[in-house]
Design a protein around this motif. Structure first.
Motif, PDB file in Angstrom:
ATOM      1  N   ASP A  70       0.831  -1.205   0.000  1.00 47.16           N
ATOM      2  CA  ASP A  70       0.000   0.000   0.000  1.00 47.16           C
ATOM      3  C   ASP A  70       0.867   1.256   0.000  1.00 47.16           C
ATOM      4  N   GLN A  71       1.957   1.222   0.768  1.00 46.22           N
ATOM      5  CA  GLN A  71       2.842   2.390   0.827  1.00 46.22           C
ATOM      6  C   GLN A  71       3.495   2.646  -0.528  1.00 46.22           C
ATOM      7  N   VAL A  72       3.915   1.577  -1.202  1.00 47.06           N
ATOM      8  CA  VAL A  72       4.537   1.727  -2.526  1.00 47.06           C
ATOM      9  C   VAL A  72       3.510   2.302  -3.513  1.00 47.06           C
ATOM     10  N   ALA A  73       2.296   1.767  -3.465  1.00 50.15           N
ATOM     11  CA  ALA A  73       1.255   2.256  -4.386  1.00 50.15           C
ATOM     12  C   ALA A  73       0.988   3.746  -4.146  1.00 50.15           C
ATOM     13  N   ARG A  74       0.962   4.121  -2.884  1.00 52.30           N
ATOM     14  CA  ARG A  74       0.702   5.532  -2.575  1.00 52.30           C
ATOM     15  C   ARG A  74       1.886   6.406  -2.981  1.00 52.30           C
ATOM     16  N   ARG A  75       3.079   5.884  -2.889  1.00 51.27           N
ATOM     17  CA  ARG A  75       4.242   6.660  -3.343  1.00 51.27           C
ATOM     18  C   ARG A  75       4.212   6.818  -4.856  1.00 51.27           C
ATOM     19  N   MET A 126      11.517   6.942   4.883  1.00 50.44           N
ATOM     20  CA  MET A 126      11.620   6.247   6.172  1.00 50.44           C
ATOM     21  C   MET A 126      10.880   4.907   6.124  1.00 50.44           C
ATOM     22  N   LEU A 127       9.751   4.885   5.420  1.00 50.11           N
ATOM     23  CA  LEU A 127       8.959   3.653   5.348  1.00 50.11           C
ATOM     24  C   LEU A 127       9.712   2.568   4.574  1.00 50.11           C
ATOM     25  N   ARG A 128      10.342   2.968   3.463  1.00 49.67           N
ATOM     26  CA  ARG A 128      11.071   1.946   2.694  1.00 49.67           C
ATOM     27  C   ARG A 128      12.302   1.474   3.449  1.00 49.67           C
ATOM     28  N   LEU A 129      12.986   2.415   4.118  1.00 49.47           N
ATOM     29  CA  LEU A 129      14.173   2.011   4.869  1.00 49.47           C
ATOM     30  C   LEU A 129      13.820   1.016   5.966  1.00 49.47           C
ATOM     31  N   MET A 130      12.669   1.213   6.579  1.00 50.92           N
ATOM     32  CA  MET A 130      12.275   0.284   7.647  1.00 50.92           C
ATOM     33  C   MET A 130      12.017  -1.120   7.116  1.00 50.92           C
ATOM     34  N   ASN A 131      11.903  -1.235   5.800  1.00 52.25           N
ATOM     35  CA  ASN A 131      11.737  -2.550   5.185  1.00 52.25           C
ATOM     36  C   ASN A 131      12.991  -2.992   4.437  1.00 52.25           C
ATOM     37  N   GLY A 132      14.083  -2.296   4.697  1.00 57.16           N
ATOM     38  CA  GLY A 132      15.362  -2.709   4.122  1.00 57.16           C
ATOM     39  C   GLY A 132      15.587  -2.261   2.702  1.00 57.16           C
ATOM     40  N   VAL A 133      14.851  -1.242   2.251  1.00 58.63           N
ATOM     41  CA  VAL A 133      14.969  -0.798   0.853  1.00 58.63           C
ATOM     42  C   VAL A 133      15.758   0.511   0.795  1.00 58.63           C
ATOM     43  N   TYR A 134      16.917   0.444   0.155  1.00 60.89           N
ATOM     44  CA  TYR A 134      17.764   1.616  -0.042  1.00 60.89           C
ATOM     45  C   TYR A 134      17.679   2.043  -1.501  1.00 60.89           C
ATOM     46  N   LEU A 135      17.986   3.289  -1.762  1.00 56.22           N
ATOM     47  CA  LEU A 135      18.179   3.729  -3.147  1.00 56.22           C
ATOM     48  C   LEU A 135      19.666   3.941  -3.339  1.00 56.22           C
ATOM     49  N   GLN A 136      20.274   3.086  -4.164  1.00 59.40           N
ATOM     50  CA  GLN A 136      21.722   3.148  -4.367  1.00 59.40           C
ATOM     51  C   GLN A 136      22.048   3.858  -5.674  1.00 59.40           C
ATOM     52  N   ILE A 156      11.161 -14.941   5.677  1.00 60.46           N
ATOM     53  CA  ILE A 156      12.261 -13.977   5.711  1.00 60.46           C
ATOM     54  C   ILE A 156      11.811 -12.635   5.127  1.00 60.46           C
ATOM     55  N   HIS A 157      12.564 -11.582   5.446  1.00 62.22           N
ATOM     56  CA  HIS A 157      12.103 -10.221   5.181  1.00 62.22           C
ATOM     57  C   HIS A 157      13.266  -9.244   5.305  1.00 62.22           C
ATOM     58  N   GLY A 158      12.951  -7.976   5.053  1.00 61.33           N
ATOM     59  CA  GLY A 158      13.987  -6.949   5.188  1.00 61.33           C
ATOM     60  C   GLY A 158      13.765  -6.022   6.365  1.00 61.33           C
ATOM     61  N   ILE A 159      12.840  -6.373   7.231  1.00 58.03           N
ATOM     62  CA  ILE A 159      12.489  -5.487   8.352  1.00 58.03           C
ATOM     63  C   ILE A 159      13.695  -5.312   9.275  1.00 58.03           C
ATOM     64  N   GLN A 160      13.950  -4.065   9.640  1.00 57.66           N
ATOM     65  CA  GLN A 160      15.037  -3.709  10.550  1.00 57.66           C
ATOM     66  C   GLN A 160      16.417  -4.071  10.011  1.00 57.66           C
ATOM     67  N   THR A 161      16.540  -4.089   8.680  1.00 57.97           N
ATOM     68  CA  THR A 161      17.890  -4.185   8.118  1.00 57.97           C
ATOM     69  C   THR A 161      18.406  -2.795   7.751  1.00 57.97           C
ATOM     70  N   SER A 162      17.618  -1.800   8.089  1.00 58.36           N
ATOM     71  CA  SER A 162      18.051  -0.414   7.919  1.00 58.36           C
ATOM     72  C   SER A 162      17.391   0.396   9.019  1.00 58.36           C
ATOM     73  N   GLY A 163      17.714   1.675   9.069  1.00 58.36           N
ATOM     74  CA  GLY A 163      17.093   2.538  10.068  1.00 58.36           C
ATOM     75  C   GLY A 163      17.818   2.494  11.406  1.00 58.36           C
ATOM     76  N   ASN A 164      17.439   3.423  12.266  1.00 57.55           N
ATOM     77  CA  ASN A 164      18.109   3.552  13.557  1.00 57.55           C
ATOM     78  C   ASN A 164      17.430   2.679  14.610  1.00 57.55           C
ATOM     79  N   CYS A 165      17.507   1.406  14.370  1.00 62.28           N
ATOM     80  CA  CYS A 165      16.843   0.424  15.225  1.00 62.28           C
ATOM     81  C   CYS A 165      17.827  -0.701  15.526  1.00 62.28           C
ATOM     82  N   ILE A 166      17.345  -1.717  16.224  1.00 62.03           N
ATOM     83  CA  ILE A 166      18.194  -2.877  16.510  1.00 62.03           C
ATOM     84  C   ILE A 166      18.197  -3.776  15.279  1.00 62.03           C
TER      85      ILE A 166
END
Lengths: 104, 550
Positions: B21-26, B38-48, B113-123
């Motif tokens: 839903d977030q991607v569709a709205r973006r 911030m939403l994509r980063l929280m799911n491990g998505v970077y723009l390189q 498996i997933h990308g959650i918390q592979t980015s962002g200022n979290c654990i």
């Protein structure tokens, strides 16, 4: 005295505006027609800060197509075609310098 | 490996739906880039540099074969047919389209498996020993505690917006194979007076301000793991700097306060919460332990005849010497698959290789694969009698280069070929070194030698703890590289020493070879490793050879 609201952008030579396409992240350049082009050779080259700022405004106003727009210096070939001026921009323009799937 | 339950499966499905839903709205313009980032980063998505990069978490580096096949499918369908294993036991896909990311994530969620918390200022993903559950020198399988931490830290409301990212690593063995002393928190499981607990280290880390972690508690009973971590995180969350991204990691706070003072603050906070709801009990640990499928391995004869025969083949013997490690169960072995072929990008693995490795894991390693922080893969449970047959198949796949632990087993970040933060390329340097040192007999003679390469000061290639560390710096758009010597990331972790001014890219391989030649000429014998020689001699003789006029 310069107003704190007045934006500054100092460029020292031929410059293009580049960004990443929103849908797939591909590298794109702002072209003469105001659209995003997939090749640097089609980019709109400007040489003054005012022109660069104007293009940057256009780019930033179009976040549905491309994101993270910034000005990048280019070198001009003899025929006036823009070429990447830095290694980073060369890699953005041509892709990684290493072969894919080298372990296959 | 850990078997997810319905709670995990539902959570992941809901998370994918939310991200879709977030991607569709973006894409429709409803969300701005600032809102979406911030939403994509929280799911491990970077723009390189060239595309979106998806970082997929592999909890404590343990993969089931079906999960590896799912990674292969994602690599094939949504990427360019390969993935890159990282120093934090994760995998990165470099070419995924934003619009297709939800579909890719849905495929991964099917296998947990997933990308959650592979980015962002979290654990972030808690990492551990790639040999966990198989190593003879461990006192207990550390993955149980890594899973406890995963459950506690996932979407932890208090620690989702820390001053900066936070990385935890656990080791339960005599030999630290998880580099715990260069993590924000390092946990060493050990026994004291018959009880199991942790030595707790804080404030380790690399990057632009590298520090070795300092012990703030010699022994923490295991039941207090989460309450103590909560106290550390709370102390950091309140005291860590938020005004300067470069000074926001816990290591800066620990350094500024001093480890003793920081530890005192943690103890004060802990005193308030130590007997709270997070205190672990045996029933809770047993419930989590029950979700781990651990193969029941029968003791078998050591060095069976088929293995003894195969060892007469020098090529097999070379591979066996580097890639095969003793297992805690007699007659079994741990096998490391080298993702460092001559001329290849370190840590890269194609979709076809992933599928084939998954098949071999089913046939030879109870369906289990590990990701090592050195960017290799591991089969943790292989019968010794199967080693010759397995070797042939791994060779055919290109993952049996006999270089594990040697000069060409290079840790390298993606560098400027992919990374938006990098100053220089890293992979081409690694490729050149592997080509220069392609002779397997030569590198075996050189022996243990860790070469780590980072393309910028963020140090994703862990150059500070390489026996030879290589750091890329850019000068007037030219690639230069600083060389450090004497670093190590093990139990006696130490930061490497800079030996002189940065050298041009064209000279790096020659300098590495001169350092190696200097070692060979000065070592007391083959028993003295490169790092031991550097520690005995200091960096001066190496520096002299590296910078000698040519």
């Amino acid at each position: 005295m310069t107003s704190p609201l007045q934006r500054k952008l100092k460029i020292s030579g031929p410059t293009v505006i580049t960004a990443n396409r929103l849908a797939d992240g591909a590298v794109v350049w702002l072209a003469n027609d105001g659209r995003w082009a997939e090749t640097l050779t089609r980019a709109n080259v400007v040489t003054t800060s005012e022109e660069a700022l104007r293009l940057l405004d256009i780019a930033h106003g179009d976040e549905r197509e491309a994101v993270g727009a910034y000005p990048a210096a280019v070198a001009l070939a003899k025929d006036g075609t823009p070429q990447p001026a830095t290694l980073r921009e060369k890699i953005r323009s041509s892709g990684p310098t290493i072969a894919f799937q080298a372990t296959a | 490996m850990y078997i997810h339950d319905e709670f995990d499966r539902t959570f992941l499905k809901e998370r994918v739906a939310e991200f879709r839903d977030q991607v569709a709205r973006r894409l429709s313009g409803e969300l701005t880039e600032e809102e979406f980032k911030m939403l994509r980063l929280m799911n491990g998505v970077y723009l390189q540099l060239h595309a979106y990069m998806l970082r997929v978490c592999i909890p404590y580096g343990t993969l089931a074969s079906k999960q590896l096949r799912a990674l292969a499918r994602v690599a094939r369908r949504y990427d360019k047919g390969y993935g890159h294993f990282t120093t934090r036991q994760n995998i990165q896909f470099n070419w995924i389209k934003l619009a297709e990311l939800p579909d890719a994530m849905a495929e991964l969620a099917e296998v947990g498996i997933h990308g959650i918390q592979t980015s962002g200022n979290c654990i972030r993903n808690t990492t551990t020993d790639a040999f966990a559950g198989a190593a003879p020198d461990e006192i207990e399988d550390p993955r149980l505690y890594a899973e406890v931490i995963r459950q506690w830290s996932t979407l932890h409301p208090e620690f989702t917006y820390l001053p900066r990212k936070f990385k935890i690593a656990i080791s339960a063995a005599t030999h630290d194979r998880a580099a715990i002393r260069v993590h924000d928190v390092g946990l060493r499981l050990h026994k004291k007076d018959g009880r199991t607990g942790f030595e707790v280290m804080v404030g380790g880390g690399l990057g632009r301000t590298p520090y070795i972690g300092q012990t703030i508690r010699e022994f923490l009973p295991k039941e207090d793991l989460l309450t103590y971590l909560e106290a550390i995180l709370r102390t950091y969350n309140l005291g860590g700097r938020r005004d300067n991204i470069y000074k926001a990691r816990i290591k800066i706070l620990v350094h500024d306060l001093g480890a003793e003072a920081f530890g005192k603050l943690v103890e004060e906070e802990w005193a308030k919460i130590k007997d709270g709801a997070l205190k672990l009990d045996e029933a809770g640990l047993a419930a989590i332990r029950a979700h781990f499928h651990t193969p029941d391995l029968p003791a078998l004869p050591e060095k069976p005849a088929v293995l003894a025969d195969a060892l007469k083949d020098p090529a097999f013997a070379r591979w066996h010497a580097q890639s095969v490690t003793a297992h805690k169960v007699p007659g079994h072995a741990i096998v490391t698959l080298s993702l460092k072929p001559v001329g290849g990008p370190p840590g890269d693995c194609t979709a076809d290789q992933m599928d084939a490795i998954a098949d071999l894991a089913d046939a030879y390693s109870h369906g289990e694969v590990r990701v090592a922080h050195e960017q290799n893969l591991v089969f943790p449970h292989v019968r010794q009698q199967d080693l010759p047959a397995l070797w042939g198949k791994l060779e055919a796949l290109g993952v049996a280069t006999p270089n594990v632990g040697l000069v060409t087993d290079i840790i390298s970040c993606p560098g400027l070929d992919y990374c938006a933060l990098a100053n220089t390329r890293s992979i081409p340097i690694a490729q050149q070194i592997t080509e220069r040192f392609a002779d397997p007999e030569r590198i075996a003679d050189i022996g243990l030698l860790h070469v780590n390469i980072s393309g910028c000061i963020n140090a994703c290639g862990h150059h500070h703890v390489g026996h030879i560390g290589i750091l890329g710096v850019e000068k007037k758009d030219q690639e230069f590289f600083q060389i450090t010597l004497g670093g190590k990331g093990n139990a006696k972790a130490r930061l490497g020493e800079l030996i002189g001014p940065a050298i041009p890219e064209t000279e790096v391989v020659d300098v590495v070879e001169r350092l190696v030649d200097t070692y060979l000429s000065l070592r007391t014998g083959p028993g003295e490793t490169f790092i031991a020689a550097v520690e005995r001699l200091g960096v001066e003789p190496f520096k002299d050879s590296a910078y000698a006029p040519r």
